[in-house]
Design an enzyme around this catalytic site. Structure first.
Site, PDB file in Angstrom:
ATOM      1  N   GLY A  12      33.223  54.758  47.447  1.00 53.49           N
ATOM      2  CA  GLY A  12      34.343  54.320  46.051  1.00 53.49           C
ATOM      3  C   GLY A  12      35.336  54.556  46.138  1.00 53.49           C
ATOM      4  N   ASN A  14      37.941  52.262  46.133  1.00 55.83           N
ATOM      5  CA  ASN A  14      38.500  51.155  45.503  1.00 55.83           C
ATOM      6  C   ASN A  14      38.705  52.161  44.145  1.00 55.83           C
ATOM      7  OD1 ASN A  14      39.891  48.414  46.498  1.00 55.83           O
ATOM      8  ND2 ASN A  14      37.734  48.864  47.827  1.00 55.83           N
ATOM      9  N   MET A  90      26.530  47.219  45.834  1.00 57.10           N
ATOM     10  CA  MET A  90      25.424  45.821  46.423  1.00 57.10           C
ATOM     11  C   MET A  90      24.632  45.010  45.780  1.00 57.10           C
ATOM     12  SD  MET A  90      27.470  46.672  49.228  1.00 57.10           S
ATOM     13  CE  MET A  90      26.651  45.913  50.244  1.00 57.10           C
ATOM     14  N   ARG A  91      25.079  44.661  44.959  1.00 54.15           N
ATOM     15  CA  ARG A  91      23.759  44.089  44.630  1.00 54.15           C
ATOM     16  C   ARG A  91      23.849  42.902  43.890  1.00 54.15           C
ATOM     17  NH1 ARG A  91      19.035  46.426  42.379  1.00 54.15           N
ATOM     18  NH2 ARG A  91      18.740  45.149  40.878  1.00 54.15           N
ATOM     19  N   ASN A 107      35.762  40.484  41.287  1.00 55.94           N
ATOM     20  CA  ASN A 107      34.917  41.616  42.684  1.00 55.94           C
ATOM     21  C   ASN A 107      35.849  41.542  43.652  1.00 55.94           C
ATOM     22  OD1 ASN A 107      32.921  42.097  44.395  1.00 55.94           O
ATOM     23  ND2 ASN A 107      33.205  39.713  45.500  1.00 55.94           N
ATOM     24  N   HIS A 109      36.658  41.551  48.212  1.00 57.52           N
ATOM     25  CA  HIS A 109      35.968  40.994  49.045  1.00 57.52           C
ATOM     26  C   HIS A 109      36.794  41.636  49.689  1.00 57.52           C
ATOM     27  CE1 HIS A 109      32.879  39.118  51.242  1.00 57.52           C
ATOM     28  NE2 HIS A 109      33.541  38.771  52.008  1.00 57.52           N
TER      29      HIS A 109
HETATM   30  C1  GRF Z   1      35.602  47.239  50.251  1.00 55.53           C
HETATM   31  O1  GRF Z   1      35.495  46.641  51.407  1.00 55.53           O
HETATM   32  C2  GRF Z   1      35.538  46.366  48.950  1.00 55.53           C
HETATM   33  O2  GRF Z   1      36.164  44.916  49.587  1.00 55.53           O
HETATM   34  C3  GRF Z   1      33.512  45.783  49.117  1.00 55.53           C
HETATM   35  O3  GRF Z   1      32.776  46.754  49.081  1.00 55.53           O
HETATM   36  C4  GRF Z   1      33.660  47.898  49.946  1.00 55.53           C
HETATM   37  C5  GRF Z   1      34.038  49.076  48.619  1.00 55.53           C
HETATM   38  O4  GRF Z   1      34.029  50.013  49.410  1.00 55.53           O
HETATM   39  N1  GRF Z   1      33.104  44.802  48.187  1.00 55.53           N
HETATM   40  P1  GRF Z   1      34.571  51.218  48.275  1.00 55.53           P
HETATM   41  O5  GRF Z   1      33.183  51.861  47.901  1.00 55.53           O
HETATM   42  O6  GRF Z   1      35.295  50.898  47.367  1.00 55.53           O
HETATM   43  O7  GRF Z   1      35.428  52.350  48.942  1.00 55.53           O
END
Ligand code: GRF
Length: 199
Positions: A12, A14, A90-91, A107, A109
């Site tokens: 988490g 982000n 992750m779904r 989203n 990426h």
């Molecule tokens: C990030 O690299 C994002 O781009 C990908 O999953 C990762 C999540 O990282 N979809 P975090 O849990 O936010 O540290």
């Protein structure tokens, strides 16, 4: 003020960047709910620490994807969520979920889409030997890592850096770029026309 929900499965970082930007007032929105499919996700701890309502929903307790997603949509509606922000969730979302929040799911990426779709994008790009990779923020449609692109930023891969160093640099870009995209989103400045997003 718009209500955001963040969906996350892992550490988490982000989510944390979004929390910090909401606190600072640079994203003018309310964090209404954080949802995880992983009971131990550090993202849930971050949310609780910030006083945000959380929901842990265990997929194993549902008959299948559509039942699970219907439950999530119900929780999102109950919390009056306007936008769903995927941050390492992750779904794959079901078509019914995507329809329920059409053009209101984002989203992030860690690659320049359409390159390196799917999981493990950073190590795969590194192993491939690309000289430039980057970060993409996009709207979510029914195909994985495919919807209209909101923002992209390139990251140059240096000749002798490790994959861990590259990961760290890409994550820093993610945190800044997601905040930038969300500022525009909640200010109502994003318009989708076909595959293009005007801001
Ligand atoms: C990030 O690299 C994002 O781009 C990908 O999953 C990762 C999540 O990282 N979809 P975090 O849990 O936010 O540290």
């Amino acid at each position: 003020m718009k209500n955001l929900a963040v969906l996350a499965s892992g550490r988490g970082t982000n989510l944390q960047a979004i929390i910090d930007n909401v606190k600072k007032g640079s994203i003018k929105a309310r964090l209404a709910l954080v949802i995880s499919d992983q009971e131990k996700a550090f993202a849930l701890k971050r949310a609780r620490r910030a006083g945000i309502p959380t929901l842990y929903a265990d997929p194993k307790r549902f008959a299948g994807r559509s039942a699970y997603d219907a439950y999530l949509v119900k929780a999102l509606k109950k919390a009056r969520v306007d936008y769903v922000i995927l941050a390492g969730f992750m779904r794959i979302l079901s078509p019914a979920f995507i329809r329920a929040y059409k053009n209101r799911i984002l989203n992030i990426h860690p690659a320049l889409l359409p390159a390196f779709k799917g999981v493990e994008a950073i190590p795969r790009a590194y192993r491939y030997g690309v000289r430039v990779t980057g970060v993409t923020v996009h709207f979510v449609d029914e195909e994985m890592d495919h919807g209209p692109i909101i923002l992209q930023e390139p990251v140059t891969v240096s000749a002798n850096e490790s994959v861990a160093e590259l990961e760290a640099r890409i994550h820093r870009v993610e945190h800044r770029l997601y905040a930038q995209a969300l500022q525009k989103l909640v200010a109502g400045r994003l318009r989708i026309t076909g595959r293009r997003v005007l801001s």
